[in-house]
Each structure stands twice: as structure tokens, then as C-alpha cells.
Design an enzyme around this catalytic site. Structure first.
Site, mmCIF file in Angstrom:
data_model
loop_
_atom_site.group_PDB
_atom_site.id
_atom_site.type_symbol
_atom_site.label_atom_id
_atom_site.label_comp_id
_atom_site.label_asym_id
_atom_site.label_seq_id
_atom_site.Cartn_x
_atom_site.Cartn_y
_atom_site.Cartn_z
ATOM 1 N N ASP A 35 0.836 -1.200 0.000
ATOM 2 C CA ASP A 35 0.000 0.000 0.000
ATOM 3 C C ASP A 35 0.873 1.254 0.000
ATOM 4 O O ASP A 35 1.580 1.522 0.972
ATOM 5 C CB ASP A 35 -0.905 -0.017 1.248
ATOM 6 C CG ASP A 35 -2.069 0.938 1.137
ATOM 7 O OD1 ASP A 35 -1.974 1.913 0.373
ATOM 8 O OD2 ASP A 35 -3.081 0.719 1.818
ATOM 9 N N CYS A 75 -6.114 4.049 -3.293
ATOM 10 C CA CYS A 75 -6.395 2.677 -2.857
ATOM 11 C C CYS A 75 -7.610 1.990 -3.482
ATOM 12 O O CYS A 75 -7.460 0.983 -4.180
ATOM 13 C CB CYS A 75 -6.577 2.654 -1.338
ATOM 14 S SG CYS A 75 -5.163 3.288 -0.413
ATOM 15 N N ARG A 79 -7.663 -1.246 -6.221
ATOM 16 C CA ARG A 79 -8.035 -2.596 -5.783
ATOM 17 C C ARG A 79 -9.192 -3.146 -6.613
ATOM 18 O O ARG A 79 -9.250 -4.341 -6.913
ATOM 19 C CB ARG A 79 -8.366 -2.582 -4.294
ATOM 20 C CG ARG A 79 -7.126 -2.393 -3.455
ATOM 21 C CD ARG A 79 -7.377 -1.808 -2.064
ATOM 22 N NE ARG A 79 -6.151 -1.165 -1.630
ATOM 23 C CZ ARG A 79 -5.142 -1.799 -1.034
ATOM 24 N NH1 ARG A 79 -5.248 -3.088 -0.749
ATOM 25 N NH2 ARG A 79 -4.039 -1.163 -0.704
ATOM 26 N N HIS A 131 -10.758 -2.773 1.524
ATOM 27 C CA HIS A 131 -11.066 -1.415 1.031
ATOM 28 C C HIS A 131 -11.934 -1.374 -0.225
ATOM 29 O O HIS A 131 -11.792 -0.503 -1.083
ATOM 30 C CB HIS A 131 -9.781 -0.614 0.795
ATOM 31 C CG HIS A 131 -9.967 0.835 1.125
ATOM 32 N ND1 HIS A 131 -8.926 1.735 1.194
ATOM 33 C CD2 HIS A 131 -11.089 1.550 1.415
ATOM 34 C CE1 HIS A 131 -9.380 2.927 1.506
ATOM 35 N NE2 HIS A 131 -10.702 2.847 1.639
ATOM 36 N N ASP A 273 -0.299 -0.733 -4.826
ATOM 37 C CA ASP A 273 -1.599 -0.233 -5.291
ATOM 38 C C ASP A 273 -1.529 1.139 -5.950
ATOM 39 O O ASP A 273 -2.418 1.523 -6.697
ATOM 40 C CB ASP A 273 -2.624 -0.230 -4.152
ATOM 41 C CG ASP A 273 -2.308 0.774 -3.055
ATOM 42 O OD1 ASP A 273 -1.151 1.233 -2.960
ATOM 43 O OD2 ASP A 273 -3.214 1.085 -2.257
ATOM 44 N N LYS A 288 1.678 9.616 -5.093
ATOM 45 C CA LYS A 288 0.311 9.146 -4.882
ATOM 46 C C LYS A 288 -0.695 10.268 -5.157
ATOM 47 O O LYS A 288 -0.444 11.431 -4.861
ATOM 48 C CB LYS A 288 0.171 8.653 -3.441
ATOM 49 C CG LYS A 288 -1.233 8.251 -3.042
ATOM 50 C CD LYS A 288 -1.290 7.826 -1.589
ATOM 51 C CE LYS A 288 -2.711 7.443 -1.183
ATOM 52 N NZ LYS A 288 -2.791 6.972 0.213
#
Length: 435
Positions: A35, A75, A79, A131, A273, A288
Site C-alpha cells: 500500500d 487505494c 483494488r 477497502h 496499489d 500518490k
């Protein structure tokens, strides 16, 4: 009569043996999903300040991809993408992330990788961070996973107060399947506990079935936590310690596979991710939540000792969206005819990384707000707008930008004015990409 019965019995036994033999040839599959680990956060990708010998050794056992992407900058949508092989917009999870007060999740009509492999005879396990919806209907056991041990959302949501929504999140819930077993677990030991759980599942697997282990670690998402045995181990501080513990986790699982005699026929995939929050994107621009390369180009290592050549570096662009159809091929799983996938079967490339070349195809970059901001086609990347990672006060309005990623990996030299025809072509790809 007796002879006919005996013949039927022999046929039944033959079919059963054939089925077991076919299943024994199916590879086990492990997706080791971290992560917020950046492109530059492994030794084999140029990391400094800490060591990752297990990840580096894993890379030497298979293929290290240098143009490996995720379909989102944060995230939840990332996913959704890895488990469906589809851009997150198709499942309605392309905007921001899910929160402890969210009522939605991954729609049940989505056909997940776990459901695909379960239908092909696999045991399916989810360990770590989910998540994709914390309501029971959206949890892993209703999305194709036989077993789940982990938390339903990010570790920073532990007991967090959301002022805008006037919502007080509970202590981070830890589940075993659908049962809440702990409130606010000590996060120092989450990496260790997930690793031990994974090892337990591997050792106690059904020997007549292959397995999928989707191990989604919480770290190195903030707040950072590390067990006492790794505290102070790196010269980079807490972040380096956390990465070193994740590397230990890789080693423990690989050692277990070898001890069980199943390493050679296990596909081990290591990736992240999205780009880093605190870590390093190496030479890439951004981080990110941004659609610069640093937000979506991540480490990507694939190992399958029985089939994939060792110590290969591959520059071909591919993404986690490709895992669904590629793993379906190697597992002998049937993809429904009416299922629209955005990923492609890249199995031939995995088996022959030196000689196989992928046909150029567009890859689309969706921002944290859900907007489509860029496209890559071959070596070229066109940005049409920028919601994050652009200082409008200092730099003014964002202008259309074209980069040659082959010789400008850091996206510093905008060559849009030199290639108007190419800009037009890439803009048309974006306009035609209707989901």
C-alpha cells in the site's frame, strides 16, 4: 450387468484422476500487494537507505517490469481494478476512496478474480486490507473469497473523526471472515500477523486444489508501524524499517512455498496499489494521488519458476488490469463471453520476455477525482488536464503536455508543439474512450 457396473466405475475413477491431475498442473497464485509503495522503494528498483534482499532475489528468479502500472492513483479504485481486470469507472469506484461512513462497495455483479479462480477449482484467500466496501454484502466472503482475515479499509481511518461528515469512525476493525474479532489491533504487528496467517493457510491448504492468496498489506500507508524486531534497522528511519519488514514477509512466504515443495509451480506477483506518499518514486515525477508517472507506475515483479525465465528485465508497458485475463489463461479458467475486460492476456510475454512484443495499446490515467487526465500509447504520454500535482498559483493554468517516456522518464520536456499530429491522435483516443 456386473461387467457394465465395473466399466462405469473405471470410467468414474479415470475422470476423477484426470481432474485431480489437471488441478495439480494449475499454478498456485500469490498476489503480494503493498500500500503506497513507490517505484523506487525496492533495492532492485534503485532504493537507498534500506535493503530488500528477498524482493531483489525474487526479481532475479523471474521478470522485473519497469513499465508496470495500476489503473488509479489511490487505494479503492486500484483494488477494484486488480480484482476485476476493468477500469474502476466500470464498477463506479473511480472517485476518491471508500470511507468508514460509505454505504457502497464493489458491486456484487462484478466478476472478481477470486470468483473466476474459485470456479476453476481454486481455494481463494484474502489476507490484509480490503477497502472495497465494509458493509457485509460487499466484504470478501461475498466476492469470491473462501476465507478472509484482515481489515475493511485503510489503517489511517482507525478511530478517525471526519469533520465534514460529522462522523466518528470506530477503532479499526479486524475480521476473520464475517466475524469482528478485534477492535483497534496493535498496528505494529499487522505485517507479522498477515504473514503468519498466510503461512498458516499455505501449510493447511487442500492438497488436491491450487490456491489464490491475495495478500494486501496495510504498510507502508501512513500512519507507519513496524514490529520491534525491525525498528531502527534501516538508515532511512521508520519508513525504511517498514519496507524491510515487508521484505521479510516476502522471504517468509517464499521459504514456506519451498518447504512445502510448491514454489516451482506458484506464480508470485509483487506490486503496489499506487505511487508513494512518503517513499520514493525514483526518477519518476509525482506521487500518490497524481497522474504523473510517479502516481501510477509501480514496482512489478512476476515469478513462476516452472515456466518463466529467470533474471529478466522487461520494458513492455502493462498493468494490473492484465492480471485477470493472464491468470485465467494459466489457471485454465473460463472468462464469461459477455464480460468486458480492459486488461489483455500477456501470458506469451511472461513466458518469452526476450522475444515477445506487445501490440501498442492505450493506457488511461484517471485522477483521484475520477476524471480522465492522460493517456499513454507506446512511448508517448499526453496530459490534457491536471487536478493534483500542479501549482496553478505559481505555474498558471495547466497546458496540454506531451512526453516521450522512452527518453524523458521524468516528464520534464513537453514536446506537444513539435508533434501536433501525434497530439491530435492521442486526444482522439481519449475522446473515444467512453465508459
Amino acid at each position: 450387468m456386473i461387467l457394465n457396473s465395473f466399466k462405469y466405475l473405471l470410467v468414474a475413477i479415470f475422470i476423477g484422476i484426470t481432474s485431480i491431475k489437471a488441478q495439480s498442473q494449475q499454478p498456485n497464485i500469490i498476489i503480494f500487494f503493498t500500500d503506497d509503495q513507490g517505484f523506487g522503494d525496492l533495492g532492485c528498483y534503485g532504493a537507498k537507505g534500506f535493503e530488500t534482499p528477498n524482493a531483489d532475489n525474487l526479481a532475479s528468479e523471474g521478470i522485473r517490469f519497469t513499465n508496470f502500472y495500476v489503473p488509479a492513483t489511490v487505494c479503492t479504485p486500484s483494488r477494484a481494478g486488480i480484482l476485476t481486470g476493468r477500469y474502476p469507472k466500470r464498477s463506479g469506484l473511480h472517485e476518491a476512496v471508500l470511507f468508514p461512513f460509505s454505504e457502497n462497495g464493489l458491486p456484487l455483479q462484478e466478476y472478481t478474480m477470486a470468483e473466476l479462480l474459485k470456479d476453476a477449482g481454486y481455494e481463494t484467500w484474502c489476507v490484509g486490507k480490503w477497502h472495497l466496501g465494509h458493509k457485509e454484502e460487499f466484504m470478501p466472503n461475498n466476492q469470491g473469497f473462501d476465507d478472509f482475515f484482515g481489515v475493511p479499509y485503510s489503517n489511517d481511518m482507525d478511530n478517525y473523526y471526519y469533520a465534514r461528515s460529522d462522523f466518528q469512525a470506530p477503532p479499526l476493525p479486524l475480521y476473520r471472515n464475517k466475524v469482528l474479532v478485534e477492535h483497534g489491533p496493535n498496528q505494529e504487528f499487522l505485517t507479522t500477523r498477515y504473514t503468519e496467517e498466510s503461512i498458516h493457510k499455505i501449510k493447511n491448504r487442500d492438497p488436491n486444489k491450487p490456491f489464490l492468496l491475495y495478500l494486501a498489506h496495510n504498510m507502508p500507508h501512513v500512519p507507519l508501524h513496524v514490529s520491534p524486531k525491525f525498528k531502527g534497522k534501516s538508515t532511512l528511519g521508520l519508513y525504511g524499517d517498514v519496507i524491510m519488514e515487508l521484505d521479510w514477509s516476502i522471504g517468509e512466504i517464499v521459504n514456506t512455498l519451498k518447504a512445502e515443495g510448491i514454489y516451482d509451480n506458484t506464480i508470485f506477483i509483487l506490486t503496489s496499489d499506487n505511487g508513494p506518499d512518503l517513499g520514493s518514486a525514483g526518477p519518476l515525477r509525482g506521487k500518490k494521488a497524481q497522474t504523473w508517472e510517479g502516481g501510477q507506475r509501480v514496482p512489478g515483479i512476476v515469478v513462476w519458476p516452472k515456466k518463466i525465465p529467470k533474471n529478466e528485465e522487461c520494458k513492455e508497458p502493462l498493468s494490473t488490469l492484465d492480471l485477470f485475463p493472464t491468470l485465467a489463461r494459466f489457471a485454465g479458467a473460463h472468462i464469461p463471453d459477455n464480460l468486458i475486460l480492459d486488461g489483455k492476456d500477456v501470458g506469451a510475454l511472461w513466458l518469452n520476455p526476450k522475444t515477445e512484443k506487445l501490440k501498442a495499446r492505450p493506457f488511461f490515467y484517471y485522477a483521484r477525482n475520477g476524471g480522465l487526465e492522460a493517456v499513454r500509447y507506446g512511448k508517448w504520454k499526453l496530459h490534457i488536464k491536471k487536478s493534483m500535482g500542479w501549482d496553478q498559483i505559481k505555474l498558471g493554468d495547466f497546458e496540454l503536455a506531451l512526453y516521450n517516456l522512452e527518453n524523458d522518464i521524468s516528464e520534464l520536456n513537453n514536446v506537444a508543439e513539435k508533434h501536433p499530429g501525434l497530439v491530435k491522435k492521442l486526444k482522439s483516443l481519449i475522446n473515444e474512450h467512453a465508459i
